[in-house]
Design a protein around this motif. Structure first.
Motif, PDB file in Angstrom:
ATOM      1  N   ALA A  11      13.695  11.203   6.228  1.00 25.94           N
ATOM      2  CA  ALA A  11      13.296   9.898   6.358  1.00 25.94           C
ATOM      3  C   ALA A  11      11.947   9.552   5.546  1.00 25.94           C
ATOM      4  N   TYR A  12      11.003  10.312   5.531  1.00 23.11           N
ATOM      5  CA  TYR A  12       9.581  10.080   4.963  1.00 23.11           C
ATOM      6  C   TYR A  12       9.798  10.396   3.617  1.00 23.11           C
ATOM      7  N   VAL A  13      10.482  11.495   3.083  1.00 21.67           N
ATOM      8  CA  VAL A  13      10.662  11.798   1.650  1.00 21.67           C
ATOM      9  C   VAL A  13      11.374  10.659   1.014  1.00 21.67           C
ATOM     10  N   SER A  14      12.590  10.314   1.732  1.00 23.67           N
ATOM     11  CA  SER A  14      13.545   9.238   1.242  1.00 23.67           C
ATOM     12  C   SER A  14      12.507   8.009   1.106  1.00 23.67           C
ATOM     13  N   PHE A  15      11.865   7.435   1.831  1.00 24.02           N
ATOM     14  CA  PHE A  15      10.857   6.370   1.935  1.00 24.02           C
ATOM     15  C   PHE A  15      10.179   6.310   0.436  1.00 24.02           C
ATOM     16  N   TRP A  16       9.364   7.630   0.377  1.00 25.98           N
ATOM     17  CA  TRP A  16       8.485   7.606  -0.850  1.00 25.98           C
ATOM     18  C   TRP A  16       9.459   7.730  -2.155  1.00 25.98           C
ATOM     19  N   ARG A  17      10.736   7.706  -1.900  1.00 24.96           N
ATOM     20  CA  ARG A  17      11.603   7.743  -3.252  1.00 24.96           C
ATOM     21  C   ARG A  17      12.184   6.216  -3.630  1.00 24.96           C
ATOM     22  N   GLU A  18      11.907   5.379  -2.593  1.00 26.75           N
ATOM     23  CA  GLU A  18      12.476   3.978  -2.512  1.00 26.75           C
ATOM     24  C   GLU A  18      11.350   3.297  -3.708  1.00 26.75           C
ATOM     25  N   ARG A  19      12.006   2.354  -4.283  1.00 26.81           N
ATOM     26  CA  ARG A  19      11.045   1.568  -5.337  1.00 26.81           C
ATOM     27  C   ARG A  19      10.138   0.525  -4.524  1.00 26.81           C
ATOM     28  N   HIS A  20       8.814   0.942  -4.053  1.00 24.33           N
ATOM     29  CA  HIS A  20       7.771   0.184  -3.507  1.00 24.33           C
ATOM     30  C   HIS A  20       6.678   0.179  -4.328  1.00 24.33           C
ATOM     31  N   MET A  21       5.800  -0.752  -4.339  1.00 25.27           N
ATOM     32  CA  MET A  21       4.504  -0.672  -4.915  1.00 25.27           C
ATOM     33  C   MET A  21       3.504  -0.203  -3.713  1.00 25.27           C
ATOM     34  N   CYS A  22       2.677   0.267  -4.119  1.00 22.62           N
ATOM     35  CA  CYS A  22       1.686   1.244  -3.073  1.00 22.62           C
ATOM     36  C   CYS A  22       0.299   0.524  -3.610  1.00 22.62           C
ATOM     37  N   THR A  23      -0.788   1.189  -2.613  1.00 23.22           N
ATOM     38  CA  THR A  23      -2.018   0.852  -2.988  1.00 23.22           C
ATOM     39  C   THR A  23      -2.564   2.423  -3.061  1.00 23.22           C
ATOM     40  N   LEU A  24      -3.796   2.381  -3.838  1.00 29.02           N
ATOM     41  CA  LEU A  24      -4.661   3.653  -4.056  1.00 29.02           C
ATOM     42  C   LEU A  24      -6.029   3.206  -3.638  1.00 29.02           C
ATOM     43  N   THR A  25      -6.660   4.029  -2.595  1.00 22.51           N
ATOM     44  CA  THR A  25      -8.118   3.500  -2.305  1.00 22.51           C
ATOM     45  C   THR A  25      -8.845   4.740  -2.662  1.00 22.51           C
ATOM     46  N   THR A  26      -9.817   4.391  -3.593  1.00 28.47           N
ATOM     47  CA  THR A  26     -10.867   5.426  -4.132  1.00 28.47           C
ATOM     48  C   THR A  26     -12.297   4.863  -3.580  1.00 28.47           C
ATOM     49  N   ILE A  27     -12.990   5.699  -3.773  1.00 30.35           N
ATOM     50  CA  ILE A  27     -14.480   5.304  -3.228  1.00 30.35           C
ATOM     51  C   ILE A  27     -15.405   5.012  -4.475  1.00 30.35           C
ATOM     52  N   ARG A  28     -16.090   3.892  -4.595  1.00 29.75           N
ATOM     53  CA  ARG A  28     -16.973   3.778  -5.713  1.00 29.75           C
ATOM     54  C   ARG A  28     -18.117   4.599  -5.204  1.00 29.75           C
ATOM     55  N   PRO A  29     -18.988   4.760  -6.595  1.00 30.43           N
ATOM     56  CA  PRO A  29     -20.371   5.399  -6.511  1.00 30.43           C
ATOM     57  C   PRO A  29     -21.230   4.844  -5.426  1.00 30.43           C
ATOM     58  N   THR A  56      -2.032   5.993 -15.111  1.00 30.44           N
ATOM     59  CA  THR A  56      -3.078   4.928 -15.361  1.00 30.44           C
ATOM     60  C   THR A  56      -3.716   4.936 -16.595  1.00 30.44           C
ATOM     61  N   ASN A  57      -4.660   4.179 -16.923  1.00 28.33           N
ATOM     62  CA  ASN A  57      -5.271   4.085 -18.186  1.00 28.33           C
ATOM     63  C   ASN A  57      -6.706   5.052 -17.869  1.00 28.33           C
ATOM     64  N   LYS A  58      -7.188   5.763 -18.922  1.00 25.56           N
ATOM     65  CA  LYS A  58      -8.355   6.593 -18.862  1.00 25.56           C
ATOM     66  C   LYS A  58      -9.580   5.798 -18.345  1.00 25.56           C
ATOM     67  N   HIS A  59      -9.592   4.488 -18.881  1.00 24.32           N
ATOM     68  CA  HIS A  59     -10.818   3.503 -18.646  1.00 24.32           C
ATOM     69  C   HIS A  59     -10.714   2.760 -17.547  1.00 24.32           C
ATOM     70  N   SER A  60      -9.897   3.188 -16.649  1.00 20.45           N
ATOM     71  CA  SER A  60      -9.672   2.010 -15.574  1.00 20.45           C
ATOM     72  C   SER A  60     -10.908   2.584 -14.352  1.00 20.45           C
ATOM     73  N   ARG A  61     -11.219   1.559 -13.442  1.00 16.56           N
ATOM     74  CA  ARG A  61     -12.249   1.692 -12.495  1.00 16.56           C
ATOM     75  C   ARG A  61     -11.954   2.889 -11.462  1.00 16.56           C
ATOM     76  N   LYS A  62     -10.449   3.119 -11.270  1.00 11.15           N
ATOM     77  CA  LYS A  62     -10.135   3.900 -10.179  1.00 11.15           C
ATOM     78  C   LYS A  62     -10.360   5.397 -10.837  1.00 11.15           C
ATOM     79  N   VAL A  63     -10.166   5.777 -12.348  1.00 12.46           N
ATOM     80  CA  VAL A  63     -10.468   6.994 -12.716  1.00 12.46           C
ATOM     81  C   VAL A  63     -11.912   7.342 -12.852  1.00 12.46           C
ATOM     82  N   ALA A  64     -12.769   6.055 -13.118  1.00 13.21           N
ATOM     83  CA  ALA A  64     -14.241   6.322 -13.073  1.00 13.21           C
ATOM     84  C   ALA A  64     -14.608   6.916 -11.818  1.00 13.21           C
ATOM     85  N   ASN A  65     -13.971   6.091 -10.615  1.00 15.41           N
ATOM     86  CA  ASN A  65     -14.274   6.611  -9.233  1.00 15.41           C
ATOM     87  C   ASN A  65     -14.109   8.027  -8.989  1.00 15.41           C
TER      88      ASN A  65
END
Length: 137
Positions: A11-29, A56-65
């Motif tokens: 069920a967990y693996v299946s849930f990660w295969r469904e179409r859902h938007m997600c969030t990514l949390t990174t830590i700023r400097p 993602t784009n290599k110039h994004s804030r998440k990549v910089a973080n």
């Protein structure tokens, strides 16, 4: 609820295969969290405990973080929710820019989200080596 990443239930693996938007949390400097909406793919077979990927784009804030954390990678979390179902994956993120890694991540994204992103020469992959999973699917 903790998830055994070596043997996640179907069920967990299946849930990660469904179409859902997600969030990514990174830590700023400066130590504050940066949370953004992303598409995530989960590969429970990758690595020792699985791998999650974000294109993602290599110039994004998440990549910089992630890059600011140094070569050992950055602690990050990705999460998705749908009603009472939710899933979080935590791990160490690094940036992958190799053409084969990007192509693989784009193919995985296209499979999960039902569309192939337009070509982008600045595309990179945030590759997360997983250390913890939680959720209720």
């Amino acid at each position: 609820m903790a998830i055994d990443l070596r043997h996640p239930d179907a069920a967990y693996v299946s849930f990660w295969r469904e179409r859902h938007m997600c969030t990514l949390t990174t830590i700023r400097p400066n130590g504050t969290p940066h949370v953004v909406a992303v598409g995530v793919t989960y590969d429970p077979e990758g690595g020792e405990k699985g791998i999650a990927r974000v294109i993602t784009n290599k110039h994004s804030r998440k990549v910089a973080n992630v890059l600011a954390a140094g070569p050992g990678g950055a602690p990050v979390a990705v999460c998705q929710a749908d009603g009472g179902r939710w899933a979080t994956l935590e791990g160490r993120a690094v940036i992958r820019a190799e053409a084969d890694a990007v192509a693989d991540a784009v193919a995985r994204y296209a499979e999960r989200y039902g569309r192939t992103p337009s070509p982008n020469p600045d595309r990179v992959v945030i590759e997360i080596t997983l250390t913890r999973g939680m959720g209720r699917a």
